[in-house]
Design an enzyme around this catalytic site. Structure first.
Site: not given
Length: 348
Positions: A137-139, A237
């Site tokens: 997962l992205d930060k 996104r």
């Protein structure tokens, strides 16, 4: 780095079949890609002769010996970092990752990552490639991740991910009035103008499919639920931004900051300083790599997203109290709201 010598008797019925295919059948705990790499690296012998061609045809009855090498995480420091462990058994862990936690060490983030935390929690994960991490997962995306605790479990989970058999459902808030759900089927690749970003690319992109449904309308925003069919970098996104409805707070793919007219100044400030994409991996479903049982987990939205939703709801209430018409919206298609709760909304 761990090493193991594996000896296999090739079945007599394997005549004419590829070496990598037969070894994959005989070694189900290891992925075919890993076996192919061992062959190319000269770590496989057939009747004492090194074979470096995965496609080599077999005669059947040969003796194979594999110098199996598994990369470990010996260069990554174990660090005592709190983990929200939703579930754990001998094969897997389910982690609810908080906002701000990077998954892998890398440029700009040499430590303080999920991998550092996992190695402290379970030092045996050094024997599993990437400390058992099979997806990311992205930060600044929160939510559920699965971690493999054995090489065999990792192989099975990676195979499920490749077959799109792991169900991942996200909650998100986007900018704009999105009136109905749908599916985005557009390939994603590295942006030609900015190599740090991803973009929808008709040529050179990898297939990417995102399903979304509308949960709740606000004056100038929409709460949605998203189901991934593929798992490209920044997929949600990029797809939502390309559709014209970027995620609230997205610092990379967001567009010009916009608010509805006459919004309370405190609400405006909260939106202005929401500096992370409003995205949460709220549901995860997979087949357990040992028991074969389908298992599902859910994690509620974190406090910042709950507060975001509350503020957007309050904005509607204040708007009605001021007796403003929907023609005052910054957006063209304001919608009358029928309130729903998460309990009323079925999963995909």
């Amino acid at each position: 780095m761990s090493r193991e010598t594996i000896q296999i008797q090739i079945p007599d019925g394997a005549i004419g079949q590829r070496l990598d295919a037969i070894l994959s059948q005989q070694l189900p705990d290891y992925s075919r890609n890993r076996i192919q790499q061992w062959i190319k690296d000269g770590r496989v012998t057939i009747d004492g002769t090194v074979c470096k061609k995965p496609r080599q045809a077999l005669l059947g009855g040969e003796k194979a010996e594999i110098d199996a090498v598994l990369e470990d995480s010996t260069q990554v420091e174990a660090q005592q970092i709190s983990l929200n462990i939703v579930y754990e058994d001998d094969a897997i862990m389910i982690i609810n990752k908080p906002v701000g936690l990077v998954v892998h060490p890398g440029a700009g983030n040499p430590d303080g990552t999920l991998m550092n935390a996992l190695l402290f929690h379970n030092p045996a994960l050094r024997e599993v490639p990437r400390a058992g991490i099979v997806h990311r997962l992205d930060k600044d995306t929160s939510g559920l991740m699965v971690v493999a605790k054995t090489v065999g479990a990792q192989t099975h989970l990676v195979e499920q991910l490749q077959r799109h058999a792991v169900e991942r459902i996200y909650d998100a808030v986007v900018v704009g009035n999105l009136n109905q759900g749908g599916t985005i089927d557009k390939p994603i690749g590295r942006s030609p103008s900015d190599r740090k970003k991803m973009a929808v690319r008709a040529a050179g992109g990898k297939p990417a499919v995102t399903h979304y449904r509308v949960l709740e309308h606000f004056r100038a925003h929409t709460r949605i639920r998203v189901k991934l069919e593929t798992g490209r970098t920044h997929q949600i996104r990029v797809h939502m931004s390309n559709l014209g409805y970027p995620l609230v707070g997205d610092p990379v793919y967001g567009k010009r900051f916009r608010i509805p007219k006459r919004m309370d100044p405190e609400f405006v400030e909260y939106l202005r300083h929401f500096h992370r994409q409003a995205l949460h991996a709220g549901a995860l479903s997979l087949t357990h790599p040992v028991s074969g049982k389908v298992m599902k987990w859910k994690a509620p939205m974190p406090d910042d997203m709950l507060e975001l939703v509350d503020i957007l709801r309050e904005d509607i209430e204040l708007f009605h109290e001021q007796q403003l018409g929907y023609d005052e919206y910054d957006y063209d298609n304001g919608v009358e709201v029928e309130w729903v709760t998460d309990d009323d909304i079925p999963d995909y």
